[in-house]
Design a protein around this motif. Structure first.
Motif, PDB file in Angstrom:
ATOM      1  N   MET A   1     -13.523   0.158 -50.264  1.00  0.00           N
ATOM      2  CA  MET A   1     -13.616   0.002 -48.806  1.00  0.00           C
ATOM      3  C   MET A   1     -14.950   0.536 -48.290  1.00  0.00           C
ATOM      4  O   MET A   1     -15.588  -0.080 -47.439  1.00  0.00           O
ATOM      5  CB  MET A   1     -12.448   0.740 -48.133  1.00  0.00           C
ATOM      6  CG  MET A   1     -12.380   0.528 -46.645  1.00  0.00           C
ATOM      7  SD  MET A   1     -12.108  -1.216 -46.236  1.00  0.00           S
ATOM      8  CE  MET A   1     -12.257  -1.187 -44.460  1.00  0.00           C
ATOM      9  N   LYS A   2     -15.352   1.672 -48.808  1.00  0.00           N
ATOM     10  CA  LYS A   2     -16.612   2.264 -48.382  1.00  0.00           C
ATOM     11  C   LYS A   2     -17.788   1.360 -48.759  1.00  0.00           C
ATOM     12  O   LYS A   2     -18.728   1.178 -47.979  1.00  0.00           O
ATOM     13  CB  LYS A   2     -16.781   3.644 -49.023  1.00  0.00           C
ATOM     14  CG  LYS A   2     -18.058   4.364 -48.602  1.00  0.00           C
ATOM     15  CD  LYS A   2     -18.171   5.715 -49.285  1.00  0.00           C
ATOM     16  CE  LYS A   2     -19.472   6.407 -48.912  1.00  0.00           C
ATOM     17  NZ  LYS A   2     -19.629   7.715 -49.595  1.00  0.00           N
ATOM     18  N   ARG A   3     -17.723   0.778 -49.974  1.00  0.00           N
ATOM     19  CA  ARG A   3     -18.795  -0.106 -50.413  1.00  0.00           C
ATOM     20  C   ARG A   3     -18.884  -1.336 -49.526  1.00  0.00           C
ATOM     21  O   ARG A   3     -19.981  -1.765 -49.152  1.00  0.00           O
ATOM     22  CB  ARG A   3     -18.541  -0.518 -51.870  1.00  0.00           C
ATOM     23  CG  ARG A   3     -19.589  -1.466 -52.414  1.00  0.00           C
ATOM     24  CD  ARG A   3     -19.317  -1.823 -53.856  1.00  0.00           C
ATOM     25  NE  ARG A   3     -19.414  -0.659 -54.720  1.00  0.00           N
ATOM     26  CZ  ARG A   3     -19.261  -0.701 -56.040  1.00  0.00           C
ATOM     27  NH1 ARG A   3     -18.977  -1.853 -56.621  1.00  0.00           N
ATOM     28  NH2 ARG A   3     -19.375   0.389 -56.758  1.00  0.00           N
ATOM     29  N   VAL A   4     -17.722  -1.917 -49.184  1.00  0.00           N
ATOM     30  CA  VAL A   4     -17.701  -3.106 -48.307  1.00  0.00           C
ATOM     31  C   VAL A   4     -18.312  -2.770 -46.958  1.00  0.00           C
ATOM     32  O   VAL A   4     -19.111  -3.551 -46.397  1.00  0.00           O
ATOM     33  CB  VAL A   4     -16.258  -3.622 -48.139  1.00  0.00           C
ATOM     34  CG1 VAL A   4     -16.210  -4.748 -47.098  1.00  0.00           C
ATOM     35  CG2 VAL A   4     -15.706  -4.109 -49.472  1.00  0.00           C
ATOM     36  N   LEU A   6     -20.518  -0.463 -46.262  1.00  0.00           N
ATOM     37  CA  LEU A   6     -21.969  -0.302 -46.412  1.00  0.00           C
ATOM     38  C   LEU A   6     -22.676  -1.652 -46.459  1.00  0.00           C
ATOM     39  O   LEU A   6     -23.746  -1.830 -45.862  1.00  0.00           O
ATOM     40  CB  LEU A   6     -22.276   0.497 -47.679  1.00  0.00           C
ATOM     41  CG  LEU A   6     -21.935   1.987 -47.648  1.00  0.00           C
ATOM     42  CD1 LEU A   6     -22.140   2.614 -49.017  1.00  0.00           C
ATOM     43  CD2 LEU A   6     -22.794   2.715 -46.609  1.00  0.00           C
ATOM     44  N   HIS A   7     -22.077  -2.612 -47.168  1.00  0.00           N
ATOM     45  CA  HIS A   7     -22.666  -3.956 -47.246  1.00  0.00           C
ATOM     46  C   HIS A   7     -22.681  -4.619 -45.873  1.00  0.00           C
ATOM     47  O   HIS A   7     -23.680  -5.248 -45.487  1.00  0.00           O
ATOM     48  CB  HIS A   7     -21.880  -4.810 -48.246  1.00  0.00           C
ATOM     49  CG  HIS A   7     -22.218  -4.522 -49.673  1.00  0.00           C
ATOM     50  ND1 HIS A   7     -22.816  -5.430 -50.503  1.00  0.00           N
ATOM     51  CD2 HIS A   7     -22.056  -3.399 -50.422  1.00  0.00           C
ATOM     52  CE1 HIS A   7     -22.995  -4.900 -51.704  1.00  0.00           C
ATOM     53  NE2 HIS A   7     -22.542  -3.663 -51.674  1.00  0.00           N
ATOM     54  N   ALA A 136     -33.304  -2.104 -53.780  1.00  0.00           N
ATOM     55  CA  ALA A 136     -33.789  -0.726 -53.658  1.00  0.00           C
ATOM     56  C   ALA A 136     -32.664   0.205 -53.222  1.00  0.00           C
ATOM     57  O   ALA A 136     -32.492   1.301 -53.782  1.00  0.00           O
ATOM     58  CB  ALA A 136     -34.943  -0.672 -52.659  1.00  0.00           C
ATOM     59  N   PHE A 137     -31.871  -0.232 -52.239  1.00  0.00           N
ATOM     60  CA  PHE A 137     -30.740   0.584 -51.789  1.00  0.00           C
ATOM     61  C   PHE A 137     -29.728   0.791 -52.915  1.00  0.00           C
ATOM     62  O   PHE A 137     -29.185   1.888 -53.089  1.00  0.00           O
ATOM     63  CB  PHE A 137     -30.054  -0.061 -50.587  1.00  0.00           C
ATOM     64  CG  PHE A 137     -30.718   0.235 -49.273  1.00  0.00           C
ATOM     65  CD1 PHE A 137     -30.861   1.542 -48.825  1.00  0.00           C
ATOM     66  CD2 PHE A 137     -31.206  -0.789 -48.472  1.00  0.00           C
ATOM     67  CE1 PHE A 137     -31.469   1.825 -47.609  1.00  0.00           C
ATOM     68  CE2 PHE A 137     -31.833  -0.512 -47.265  1.00  0.00           C
ATOM     69  CZ  PHE A 137     -31.962   0.786 -46.831  1.00  0.00           C
TER      70      PHE A 137
END
Length: 351
Positions: A1-4, A6-7, A136-137
């Protein structure tokens, strides 16, 4: 969920930035529209232009980077990436010529040939910029995650080592005390039950308190006092113990079983090996977080086992793990053994 999340945040931020640039570039070519209308068209165009960029960006993130990290054939990776870039550029030019310029801007902006070199190069810069930024991120995030994993592994390693050292100290203490009880039992001493009771109290402390990260200095000294009382019963009048205390805060936190091994060592290789009157002089001082512990005992001729390799070496290693600022001095003279320990209790490492 956190990754989604951030995207999503990344693409929203990029799209807004792209829309602002689109609005600035096309403002002079749309004099008949209001500012709000031009900005809405710019946002619409930026969103549509982002779609082909997603293809290359996520191909690089989830196909190219994993293959590079696994050490796959770099030539084949470059070839596939070049093919994907060409596909992305074609879609990019099609989107601009047949949707953005015709549908969104209603042919108010002059179109260019589909594969004009200058527009292709501009497309490479546009697509490459967002892909490179995303990569890069991701690399930064991977590096931070690797450092966090390394930190967790190091913490786990130190905790395991510290637990191992303490587990060595506890049986070592028990072994020494049982030797004392055995000696009294052989003499059929009436003091044996009392020693067993005091030993049970010490073991209760070791089972339930020594597993904590830190205890108060008052608790550590209470355990030392109990141990001294236990030993006094055994040696009776031939032992002289002096314990001086100068402490400004007994509730200061310390690592458990920090000082007891020094006391054990004084008895095991001092008092127990001395045929005549023995002494142990101890002094503990604590002022504004600076702890000084001094213990001195007399001894007779040096023997091969006069250095407690388990107890003192364990404490030395525990000090290295737990306190960044400490000094341990050991003076092994022919007739006297003395230890001077100085610790800045505020330098306790967060393991």
């Amino acid at each position: 969920m956190k990754r989604v999340l951030l995207h999503v945040l990344f693409w929203v931020a990029y799209t807004l930035q792209d829309a602002l640039m689109e609005y600035t570039w096309t403002a002079s070519q749309q004099p008949g529209f209001t500012e709000n209308a031009r900005f809405l068209m710019a946002i619409h165009a930026a969103v549509v232009a982002t779609l082909p960029k997603l293809i290359l960006t996520y191909y690089v993130l989830y196909a190219v980077i994993p293959q590079v990290l696994k050490g796959r054939n770099m030539v084949w990776i470059v070839v596939k990436t070049a093919i994907m870039l060409c596909i992305t550029l074609v879609l990019y030019r099609l989107v601009f010529n047949y949707y953005i310029f015709t549908v969104i801007y209603n042919n108010t902006i002059k179109t260019a040939p589909l594969f004009k070199l200058s527009r292709l190069l501009l497309g490479v810069m546009d697509v490459g910029f967002v892909s490179a930024t995303a990569v890069a991120f991701k690399l930064i995030r991977m590096q931070l995650s690797a450092k966090e994993r390394e930190k967790d592994l190091m913490k786990e390693k130190l905790e395991t080592e510290l637990k191992y050292l303490r587990n060595q100290t506890n049986p070592h203490f028990l072994f020494n005390t049982l030797n004392n009880i055995y000696a009294l039992a052989r003499k059929k001493s009436d003091l044996t039950p009392e020693i067993v009771m005091k030993l049970s109290k010490l073991l209760r402390f070791m089972l339930y308190e020594s597993g904590k990260g830190r205890i108060t200095l008052a608790e550590e000294m209470k355990m030392m006092d109990d141990y001294l009382e236990l030993e006094k019963i055994r040696y009776n009048n031939r032992l002289n113990i002096v314990f001086k205390k100068d402490i400004d805060n007994e509730q200061y936190p310390v690592s458990p079983l920090l000082l007891l091994p020094f006391v054990e060592n004084a008895f095991k290789h001092g008092v127990s090996e001395t045929r005549f009157d023995s002494y142990i002089h101890m002094e503990i001082r604590l002022h504004q977080g600076l702890l000084t512990f001094i213990i001195e005992n007399n001894k007779e001729n040096e023997s091969p086992g006069s250095k407690d390799k388990i107890g003192l070496e364990n404490v030395r290693r525990q000090l290295e793990l737990m306190y960044k600022e400490h000094q341990l001095l050991v003076f092994n003279e022919p007739a006297v053994f003395k230890v001077v320990l100085t610790i800045n209790l505020d330098s306790h490492a967060k393991i």
